[in-house]
Design an enzyme around this catalytic site. Structure first.
Site, PDB file in Angstrom:
ATOM      1  N   LYS A  11       0.816  -1.229   0.000  1.00  0.00           N
ATOM      2  CA  LYS A  11       0.000   0.000   0.000  1.00  0.00           C
ATOM      3  C   LYS A  11       0.842   1.268   0.000  1.00  0.00           C
ATOM      4  CE  LYS A  11      -2.468  -0.228   3.746  1.00  0.00           C
ATOM      5  NZ  LYS A  11      -2.065  -1.497   4.363  1.00  0.00           N
ATOM      6  N   ARG A  86      -9.575   1.401   9.268  1.00  0.00           N
ATOM      7  CA  ARG A  86      -9.127   0.044   9.577  1.00  0.00           C
ATOM      8  C   ARG A  86     -10.181  -0.748  10.339  1.00  0.00           C
ATOM      9  NH1 ARG A  86      -3.356   1.119   9.474  1.00  0.00           N
ATOM     10  NH2 ARG A  86      -2.089  -0.723   9.835  1.00  0.00           N
ATOM     11  N   ARG A 125      10.955  -7.116   5.958  1.00  0.00           N
ATOM     12  CA  ARG A 125      11.013  -5.673   6.228  1.00  0.00           C
ATOM     13  C   ARG A 125      11.714  -5.391   7.544  1.00  0.00           C
ATOM     14  NH1 ARG A 125       5.530  -2.368   5.079  1.00  0.00           N
ATOM     15  NH2 ARG A 125       4.709  -3.815   6.596  1.00  0.00           N
ATOM     16  N   ARG A 127      11.691  -2.797  10.443  1.00  0.00           N
ATOM     17  CA  ARG A 127      11.120  -1.595  11.042  1.00  0.00           C
ATOM     18  C   ARG A 127      10.941  -1.841  12.528  1.00  0.00           C
ATOM     19  NH1 ARG A 127       5.877   0.172   7.975  1.00  0.00           N
ATOM     20  NH2 ARG A 127       4.891  -0.595   9.858  1.00  0.00           N
ATOM     21  N   ARG A 138      -0.595  -7.850  13.845  1.00  0.00           N
ATOM     22  CA  ARG A 138      -1.116  -6.929  12.842  1.00  0.00           C
ATOM     23  C   ARG A 138      -1.933  -7.684  11.785  1.00  0.00           C
ATOM     24  NH1 ARG A 138       3.132  -4.012  10.126  1.00  0.00           N
ATOM     25  NH2 ARG A 138       1.876  -2.150   9.922  1.00  0.00           N
TER      26      ARG A 138
HETATM   27  P1  AMP Z   1       0.705   1.152   9.173  1.00  0.00           P
HETATM   28  O1  AMP Z   1       1.973   1.858   8.801  1.00  0.00           O
HETATM   29  O2  AMP Z   1      -0.486   1.638   8.410  1.00  0.00           O
HETATM   30  O3  AMP Z   1       0.825  -0.332   9.125  1.00  0.00           O
HETATM   31  O4  AMP Z   1       0.406   1.528  10.691  1.00  0.00           O
HETATM   32  C1  AMP Z   1       1.335   1.241  11.727  1.00  0.00           C
HETATM   33  C2  AMP Z   1       0.628   1.181  13.064  1.00  0.00           C
HETATM   34  O5  AMP Z   1      -0.008   2.438  13.350  1.00  0.00           O
HETATM   35  C3  AMP Z   1      -0.493   0.153  13.147  1.00  0.00           C
HETATM   36  O6  AMP Z   1      -0.008  -1.127  13.454  1.00  0.00           O
HETATM   37  C4  AMP Z   1      -1.356   0.745  14.259  1.00  0.00           C
HETATM   38  O7  AMP Z   1      -0.780   0.504  15.528  1.00  0.00           O
HETATM   39  C5  AMP Z   1      -1.262   2.230  13.983  1.00  0.00           C
HETATM   40  N1  AMP Z   1      -2.331   2.694  13.065  1.00  0.00           N
HETATM   41  C6  AMP Z   1      -2.175   3.238  11.820  1.00  0.00           C
HETATM   42  N2  AMP Z   1      -3.358   3.531  11.267  1.00  0.00           N
HETATM   43  C7  AMP Z   1      -4.298   3.169  12.160  1.00  0.00           C
HETATM   44  C8  AMP Z   1      -5.716   3.197  12.171  1.00  0.00           C
HETATM   45  N3  AMP Z   1      -6.420   3.651  11.118  1.00  0.00           N
HETATM   46  N4  AMP Z   1      -6.349   2.728  13.283  1.00  0.00           N
HETATM   47  C9  AMP Z   1      -5.680   2.265  14.335  1.00  0.00           C
HETATM   48  N5  AMP Z   1      -4.344   2.190  14.394  1.00  0.00           N
HETATM   49  C10 AMP Z   1      -3.646   2.647  13.320  1.00  0.00           C
END
Ligand code: AMP
Length: 179
Positions: A11, A86, A125, A127, A138
């Protein structure tokens, strides 16, 4: 537009490409939260442990973050959301936020990648929040909380599906064709 897909589906990469081509901002809530954690802001301190564990930040906090971001000047002509919504509650909230601004979604694109490939990519990855337990959590949360959004947007006639298990260029071309 919203880009929907499991962790590791590509994404972020695709959002950047589409953002440049369509000249609209790619808004990654994950990036915004990671920045807040780095800056040590009040928001960052609140979400840090949740992110490390691979959990989901609460819907009210996310609503605040997204409402503020979508209200900014550069998002007026359009935007590409990556990582939000989400949960079904977040999807309802997004509809409310956009209705407040007299607009709505044009498309929700599901970037589809097979589970085995997701796990392979996630493990490759590097991170801070990519420990194996975090990755599993996740993915689990994606299936439980986020996957139902596919049906939610399908019912609204907004869903487009793109095969994410192709080269970056092919995926980008397919995305732009349905965007
Ligand atoms: P991502 O980079 O989109 O995978 O987001 C990394 C982390 O940020 C996720 O594992 C969540 O802990 C938090 N996060 C990002 N977007 C959301 C969302 N829309 N709702 C809840 N937590 C989020």
């Amino acid at each position: 537009m919203v880009l929907l897909g499991a962790p590791g589906c590509g994404k972020g990469t695709q959002a950047e490409i589409v953002s440049q081509r369509l000249e609209i901002p790619a808004i990654s809530t994950g990036d915004m939260l990671r920045r807040a954690v780095e800056e040590g802001s009040e928001l960052g301190q609140r979400v840090q442990s949740i992110m490390v564990a691979g959990g989901l930040v609460d819907d009210d906090t996310m609503a605040e973050v997204v409402r503020d971001r979508l209200g900014r000047e550069d998002a007026r002509r359009g935007f590409l959301l990556d990582g939000y919504p989400r949960t079904l509650d977040q999807a309802d909230t997004l509809e409310e936020i956009l209705a407040e601004q007299d607009r709505g979604l044009d498309a929700v694109i599901h970037l589809d990648v097979p589970e085995a490939e997701l796990v392979r990519r996630a493990l490759a990855r590097q991170r801070a929040d990519d420990r194996e337990e975090t990755i599993k959590e996740r993915l689990r949360l994606y299936h439980e909380k986020t996957e139902p959004l596919i049906g939610y947007y399908e019912a609204r006639g907004l869903l487009r599906r793109v095969d994410g298990f192709q080269s970056i260029d092919r995926v980008a071309a397919d995305l732009l064709a349905v965007a």
